[in-house]
Design a protein around this motif. Sequence first.
Motif, PDB file in Angstrom:
ATOM      1  N   LYS A   1       5.486   4.735   0.408  1.00 25.06           N
ATOM      2  CA  LYS A   1       6.605   4.351  -0.456  1.00 25.06           C
ATOM      3  C   LYS A   1       6.271   4.753  -1.889  1.00 25.06           C
ATOM      4  N   PRO A   2       7.204   4.920  -2.793  1.00 25.58           N
ATOM      5  CA  PRO A   2       8.639   4.970  -2.556  1.00 25.58           C
ATOM      6  C   PRO A   2       8.971   6.315  -1.928  1.00 25.58           C
TER       7      PRO A   2
ATOM      8  N   GLY B   1       0.892  12.779   7.572  1.00 21.24           N
ATOM      9  CA  GLY B   1       0.882  11.515   6.840  1.00 21.24           C
ATOM     10  C   GLY B   1       0.761  11.822   5.352  1.00 21.24           C
ATOM     11  N   ILE B   2       1.636  11.221   4.550  1.00 20.64           N
ATOM     12  CA  ILE B   2       1.651  11.543   3.109  1.00 20.64           C
ATOM     13  C   ILE B   2       1.258  10.312   2.292  1.00 20.64           C
ATOM     14  N   SER B   3       0.214  10.439   1.504  1.00 21.90           N
ATOM     15  CA  SER B   3      -0.199   9.344   0.618  1.00 21.90           C
ATOM     16  C   SER B   3      -0.664   9.928  -0.720  1.00 21.90           C
ATOM     17  N   THR B   4       0.228  10.718  -1.291  1.00 25.11           N
ATOM     18  CA  THR B   4      -0.001  11.334  -2.605  1.00 25.11           C
ATOM     19  C   THR B   4       0.757  10.531  -3.662  1.00 25.11           C
ATOM     20  N   PRO B   5       0.590  10.847  -4.948  1.00 28.34           N
ATOM     21  CA  PRO B   5       1.472  10.257  -5.956  1.00 28.34           C
ATOM     22  C   PRO B   5       2.944  10.525  -5.613  1.00 28.34           C
ATOM     23  N   ASN B   6       3.809   9.631  -6.084  1.00 32.20           N
ATOM     24  CA  ASN B   6       5.220   9.583  -5.660  1.00 32.20           C
ATOM     25  C   ASN B   6       5.967  10.911  -5.801  1.00 32.20           C
ATOM     26  N   LEU B   7       5.741  11.627  -6.893  1.00 32.74           N
ATOM     27  CA  LEU B   7       6.492  12.870  -7.153  1.00 32.74           C
ATOM     28  C   LEU B   7       6.453  13.819  -5.954  1.00 32.74           C
ATOM     29  N   TYR B   8       5.306  13.886  -5.276  1.00 28.53           N
ATOM     30  CA  TYR B   8       5.117  14.916  -4.236  1.00 28.53           C
ATOM     31  C   TYR B   8       5.638  14.507  -2.862  1.00 28.53           C
TER      32      TYR B   8
ATOM     33  N   PRO C   1      15.551   6.768   7.376  1.00 30.51           N
ATOM     34  CA  PRO C   1      15.669   7.482   6.102  1.00 30.51           C
ATOM     35  C   PRO C   1      16.844   6.957   5.260  1.00 30.51           C
ATOM     36  N   GLU C   2      17.902   6.463   5.920  1.00 33.36           N
ATOM     37  CA  GLU C   2      19.054   5.934   5.166  1.00 33.36           C
ATOM     38  C   GLU C   2      18.667   4.680   4.381  1.00 33.36           C
ATOM     39  N   HIS C   3      17.775   3.864   4.939  1.00 40.27           N
ATOM     40  CA  HIS C   3      17.288   2.707   4.169  1.00 40.27           C
ATOM     41  C   HIS C   3      16.615   3.196   2.886  1.00 40.27           C
ATOM     42  N   GLY C   4      15.892   4.310   3.009  1.00 37.17           N
ATOM     43  CA  GLY C   4      15.196   4.872   1.847  1.00 37.17           C
ATOM     44  C   GLY C   4      16.185   5.391   0.812  1.00 37.17           C
ATOM     45  N   VAL C   5      17.246   6.037   1.288  1.00 34.51           N
ATOM     46  CA  VAL C   5      18.245   6.564   0.343  1.00 34.51           C
ATOM     47  C   VAL C   5      18.878   5.399  -0.422  1.00 34.51           C
ATOM     48  N   ASP C   6      19.269   4.344   0.293  1.00 31.78           N
ATOM     49  CA  ASP C   6      19.864   3.177  -0.386  1.00 31.78           C
ATOM     50  C   ASP C   6      18.887   2.573  -1.383  1.00 31.78           C
ATOM     51  N   MET C   7      17.615   2.494  -0.978  1.00 34.20           N
ATOM     52  CA  MET C   7      16.613   1.879  -1.857  1.00 34.20           C
ATOM     53  C   MET C   7      16.458   2.679  -3.152  1.00 34.20           C
ATOM     54  N   ILE C   8      16.323   3.998  -3.021  1.00 37.34           N
ATOM     55  CA  ILE C   8      16.093   4.801  -4.227  1.00 37.34           C
ATOM     56  C   ILE C   8      17.353   4.826  -5.097  1.00 37.34           C
TER      57      ILE C   8
ATOM     58  N   ASP D   1       7.328   0.766  -8.094  1.00 37.31           N
ATOM     59  CA  ASP D   1       6.053   0.549  -7.404  1.00 37.31           C
ATOM     60  C   ASP D   1       6.099  -0.700  -6.523  1.00 37.31           C
ATOM     61  N   LEU D   2       6.515  -1.829  -7.091  1.00 32.18           N
ATOM     62  CA  LEU D   2       6.504  -3.099  -6.359  1.00 32.18           C
ATOM     63  C   LEU D   2       7.891  -3.455  -5.833  1.00 32.18           C
ATOM     64  N   GLY D   3       8.920  -3.014  -6.575  1.00 37.39           N
ATOM     65  CA  GLY D   3      10.296  -3.362  -6.208  1.00 37.39           C
ATOM     66  C   GLY D   3      10.671  -2.885  -4.826  1.00 37.39           C
ATOM     67  N   VAL D   4      10.207  -1.691  -4.495  1.00 38.19           N
ATOM     68  CA  VAL D   4      10.557  -1.113  -3.203  1.00 38.19           C
ATOM     69  C   VAL D   4      10.094  -2.027  -2.066  1.00 38.19           C
ATOM     70  N   HIS D   5       8.961  -2.693  -2.219  1.00 37.81           N
ATOM     71  CA  HIS D   5       8.451  -3.583  -1.164  1.00 37.81           C
ATOM     72  C   HIS D   5       9.376  -4.786  -0.967  1.00 37.81           C
ATOM     73  N   MET D   6       9.652  -5.476  -2.079  1.00 37.04           N
ATOM     74  CA  MET D   6      10.312  -6.778  -1.942  1.00 37.04           C
ATOM     75  C   MET D   6      11.826  -6.646  -1.776  1.00 37.04           C
ATOM     76  N   ILE D   7      12.438  -5.678  -2.463  1.00 30.57           N
ATOM     77  CA  ILE D   7      13.886  -5.489  -2.289  1.00 30.57           C
ATOM     78  C   ILE D   7      14.154  -5.021  -0.860  1.00 30.57           C
ATOM     79  N   ASP D   8      13.266  -4.146  -0.360  1.00 28.75           N
ATOM     80  CA  ASP D   8      13.430  -3.687   1.019  1.00 28.75           C
ATOM     81  C   ASP D   8      13.359  -4.862   1.987  1.00 28.75           C
ATOM     82  N   MET D   9      12.356  -5.735   1.802  1.00 27.93           N
ATOM     83  CA  MET D   9      12.209  -6.852   2.743  1.00 27.93           C
ATOM     84  C   MET D   9      13.424  -7.772   2.649  1.00 27.93           C
TER      85      MET D   9
END
Length: 345
Positions: free
Chosen positions: A96-97, A70-77, A320-327, A179-187
């Motif tokens: 996320k992200p 489980g990963i909950s570090t700052p985004n870079l890592y 993971p493809e949803h994540g690629v599109d999001m980023i 930070d916040l965009g990933v939540h709402m654009i994803d939904m």
Amino acid sequence: MTLKVGVVGTGGIFKHAHLPGWLSHDEVEIVAFCDAFKASAEATAKDFPGTKVYDDYRELIADPSIDIIGISTPNLYHSEIAIAALRKGKHVFCEKPDAINPDEAQKMADAARESGKLLMTMRNNRFSEEAKFAKRIIEKGQLGELYTGRCGWIRRRGIPGRGGWFTTKELSGGGPLIDLGVHMIDMAMWLAGNPKPVTVSGSTYRKFADRPDASGNIPQGTFDVEDLAAGFIRFDNGASLQIEFSWASNIEEEKKFLEWRGTEGGFSLINDKLSLFTENEGALINQQPLFTAAPVPQHTANIRHFVECVLGREQPIITPEHGVDMIKILSAIYESAERGREIVL
Ligand SMILES: NC(=O)c1ccc[n+]([C@@H]2O[C@H](COP(=O)([O-])OP(=O)(O)OC[C@H]3O[C@@H](n4cnc5c(N)ncnc54)[C@H](O)[C@@H]3O)[C@@H](O)[C@H]2O)c1
């Protein structure tokens, strides 16, 4: 069978949301805690006798008895740790992200495919009763074709960890958009059936970074990200989405919102309250569904879904493809803001 979990990053969201999520599942056992600030991992581990503690994730993922990281570090890592863990044959649940740029997000998706292990990124907003209900009625065609929407999360004053990693681009990848965009654009995209994004346009602003805070103190530390982003996304099915995210802006109050307009009806989800707008027998109808069952907290529901997928009892609704599109979308909005023009994805 009990799945053994090792976590990397024992800060705010881990304690608030991941820990209760893992503990809620009786086929999961947390066996190790890792944090670059070892004292944080040690303090967390005190409540879990027999667990191991690390300050380097490479030692954690070398443990062959661990099934899940489980990963909950700052985004870079996120991407570095996720890819390394997948290559060691671990399933990965990541905050996320997904990553701070599309190349890294794609490498994560590739590593998941090559390893055959499950990679899932937190999309907790999909798991509220309101979002799940909206998804069901949209899938049944009750709102018709969703053709245009708006979403955002706008704060009046709410800059997280000012001067720390959240406001340092190298570590976070950006400000409220990532930070916040990933939540709402994803939904928004998930509810609309995950159409493919084709073009984006955006503007970003940094107007609060250098202002004294509420106590009159001049902020210290790095603040090289935006504090507000606005934009527009077009999808391959002709649908469009307006977006707006801020950590600080002169508005009445904080608001988290999503609206889609469909040919047969529309809905709004404002601060997690769902309203439906339809028409019947010549009258316009407004409805507010009420949910009587005690809700499972969103983050817990997301983690439980991940575990059920690892156990083969559910199919992942987050890929993971949803994540690629999001980023790709987020990165192109930053590029559009810099260049002052629309970007084709
Ligand atoms: N889904 C949500 O609702 C939600 C809410 C808040 C934060 N988040 C995400 O969770 C992540 C963590 O956010 P947070 O608010 O908990 O931050 P935080 O700063 O409170 O915690 C991060 C922890 O990671 C540790 N860390 C830093 N670098 C590390 C490394 N290389 N290896 C191991 N540990 C390392 C830090 O010492 C710290 O304990 C971020 O990606 C953030 O975007 C998600």
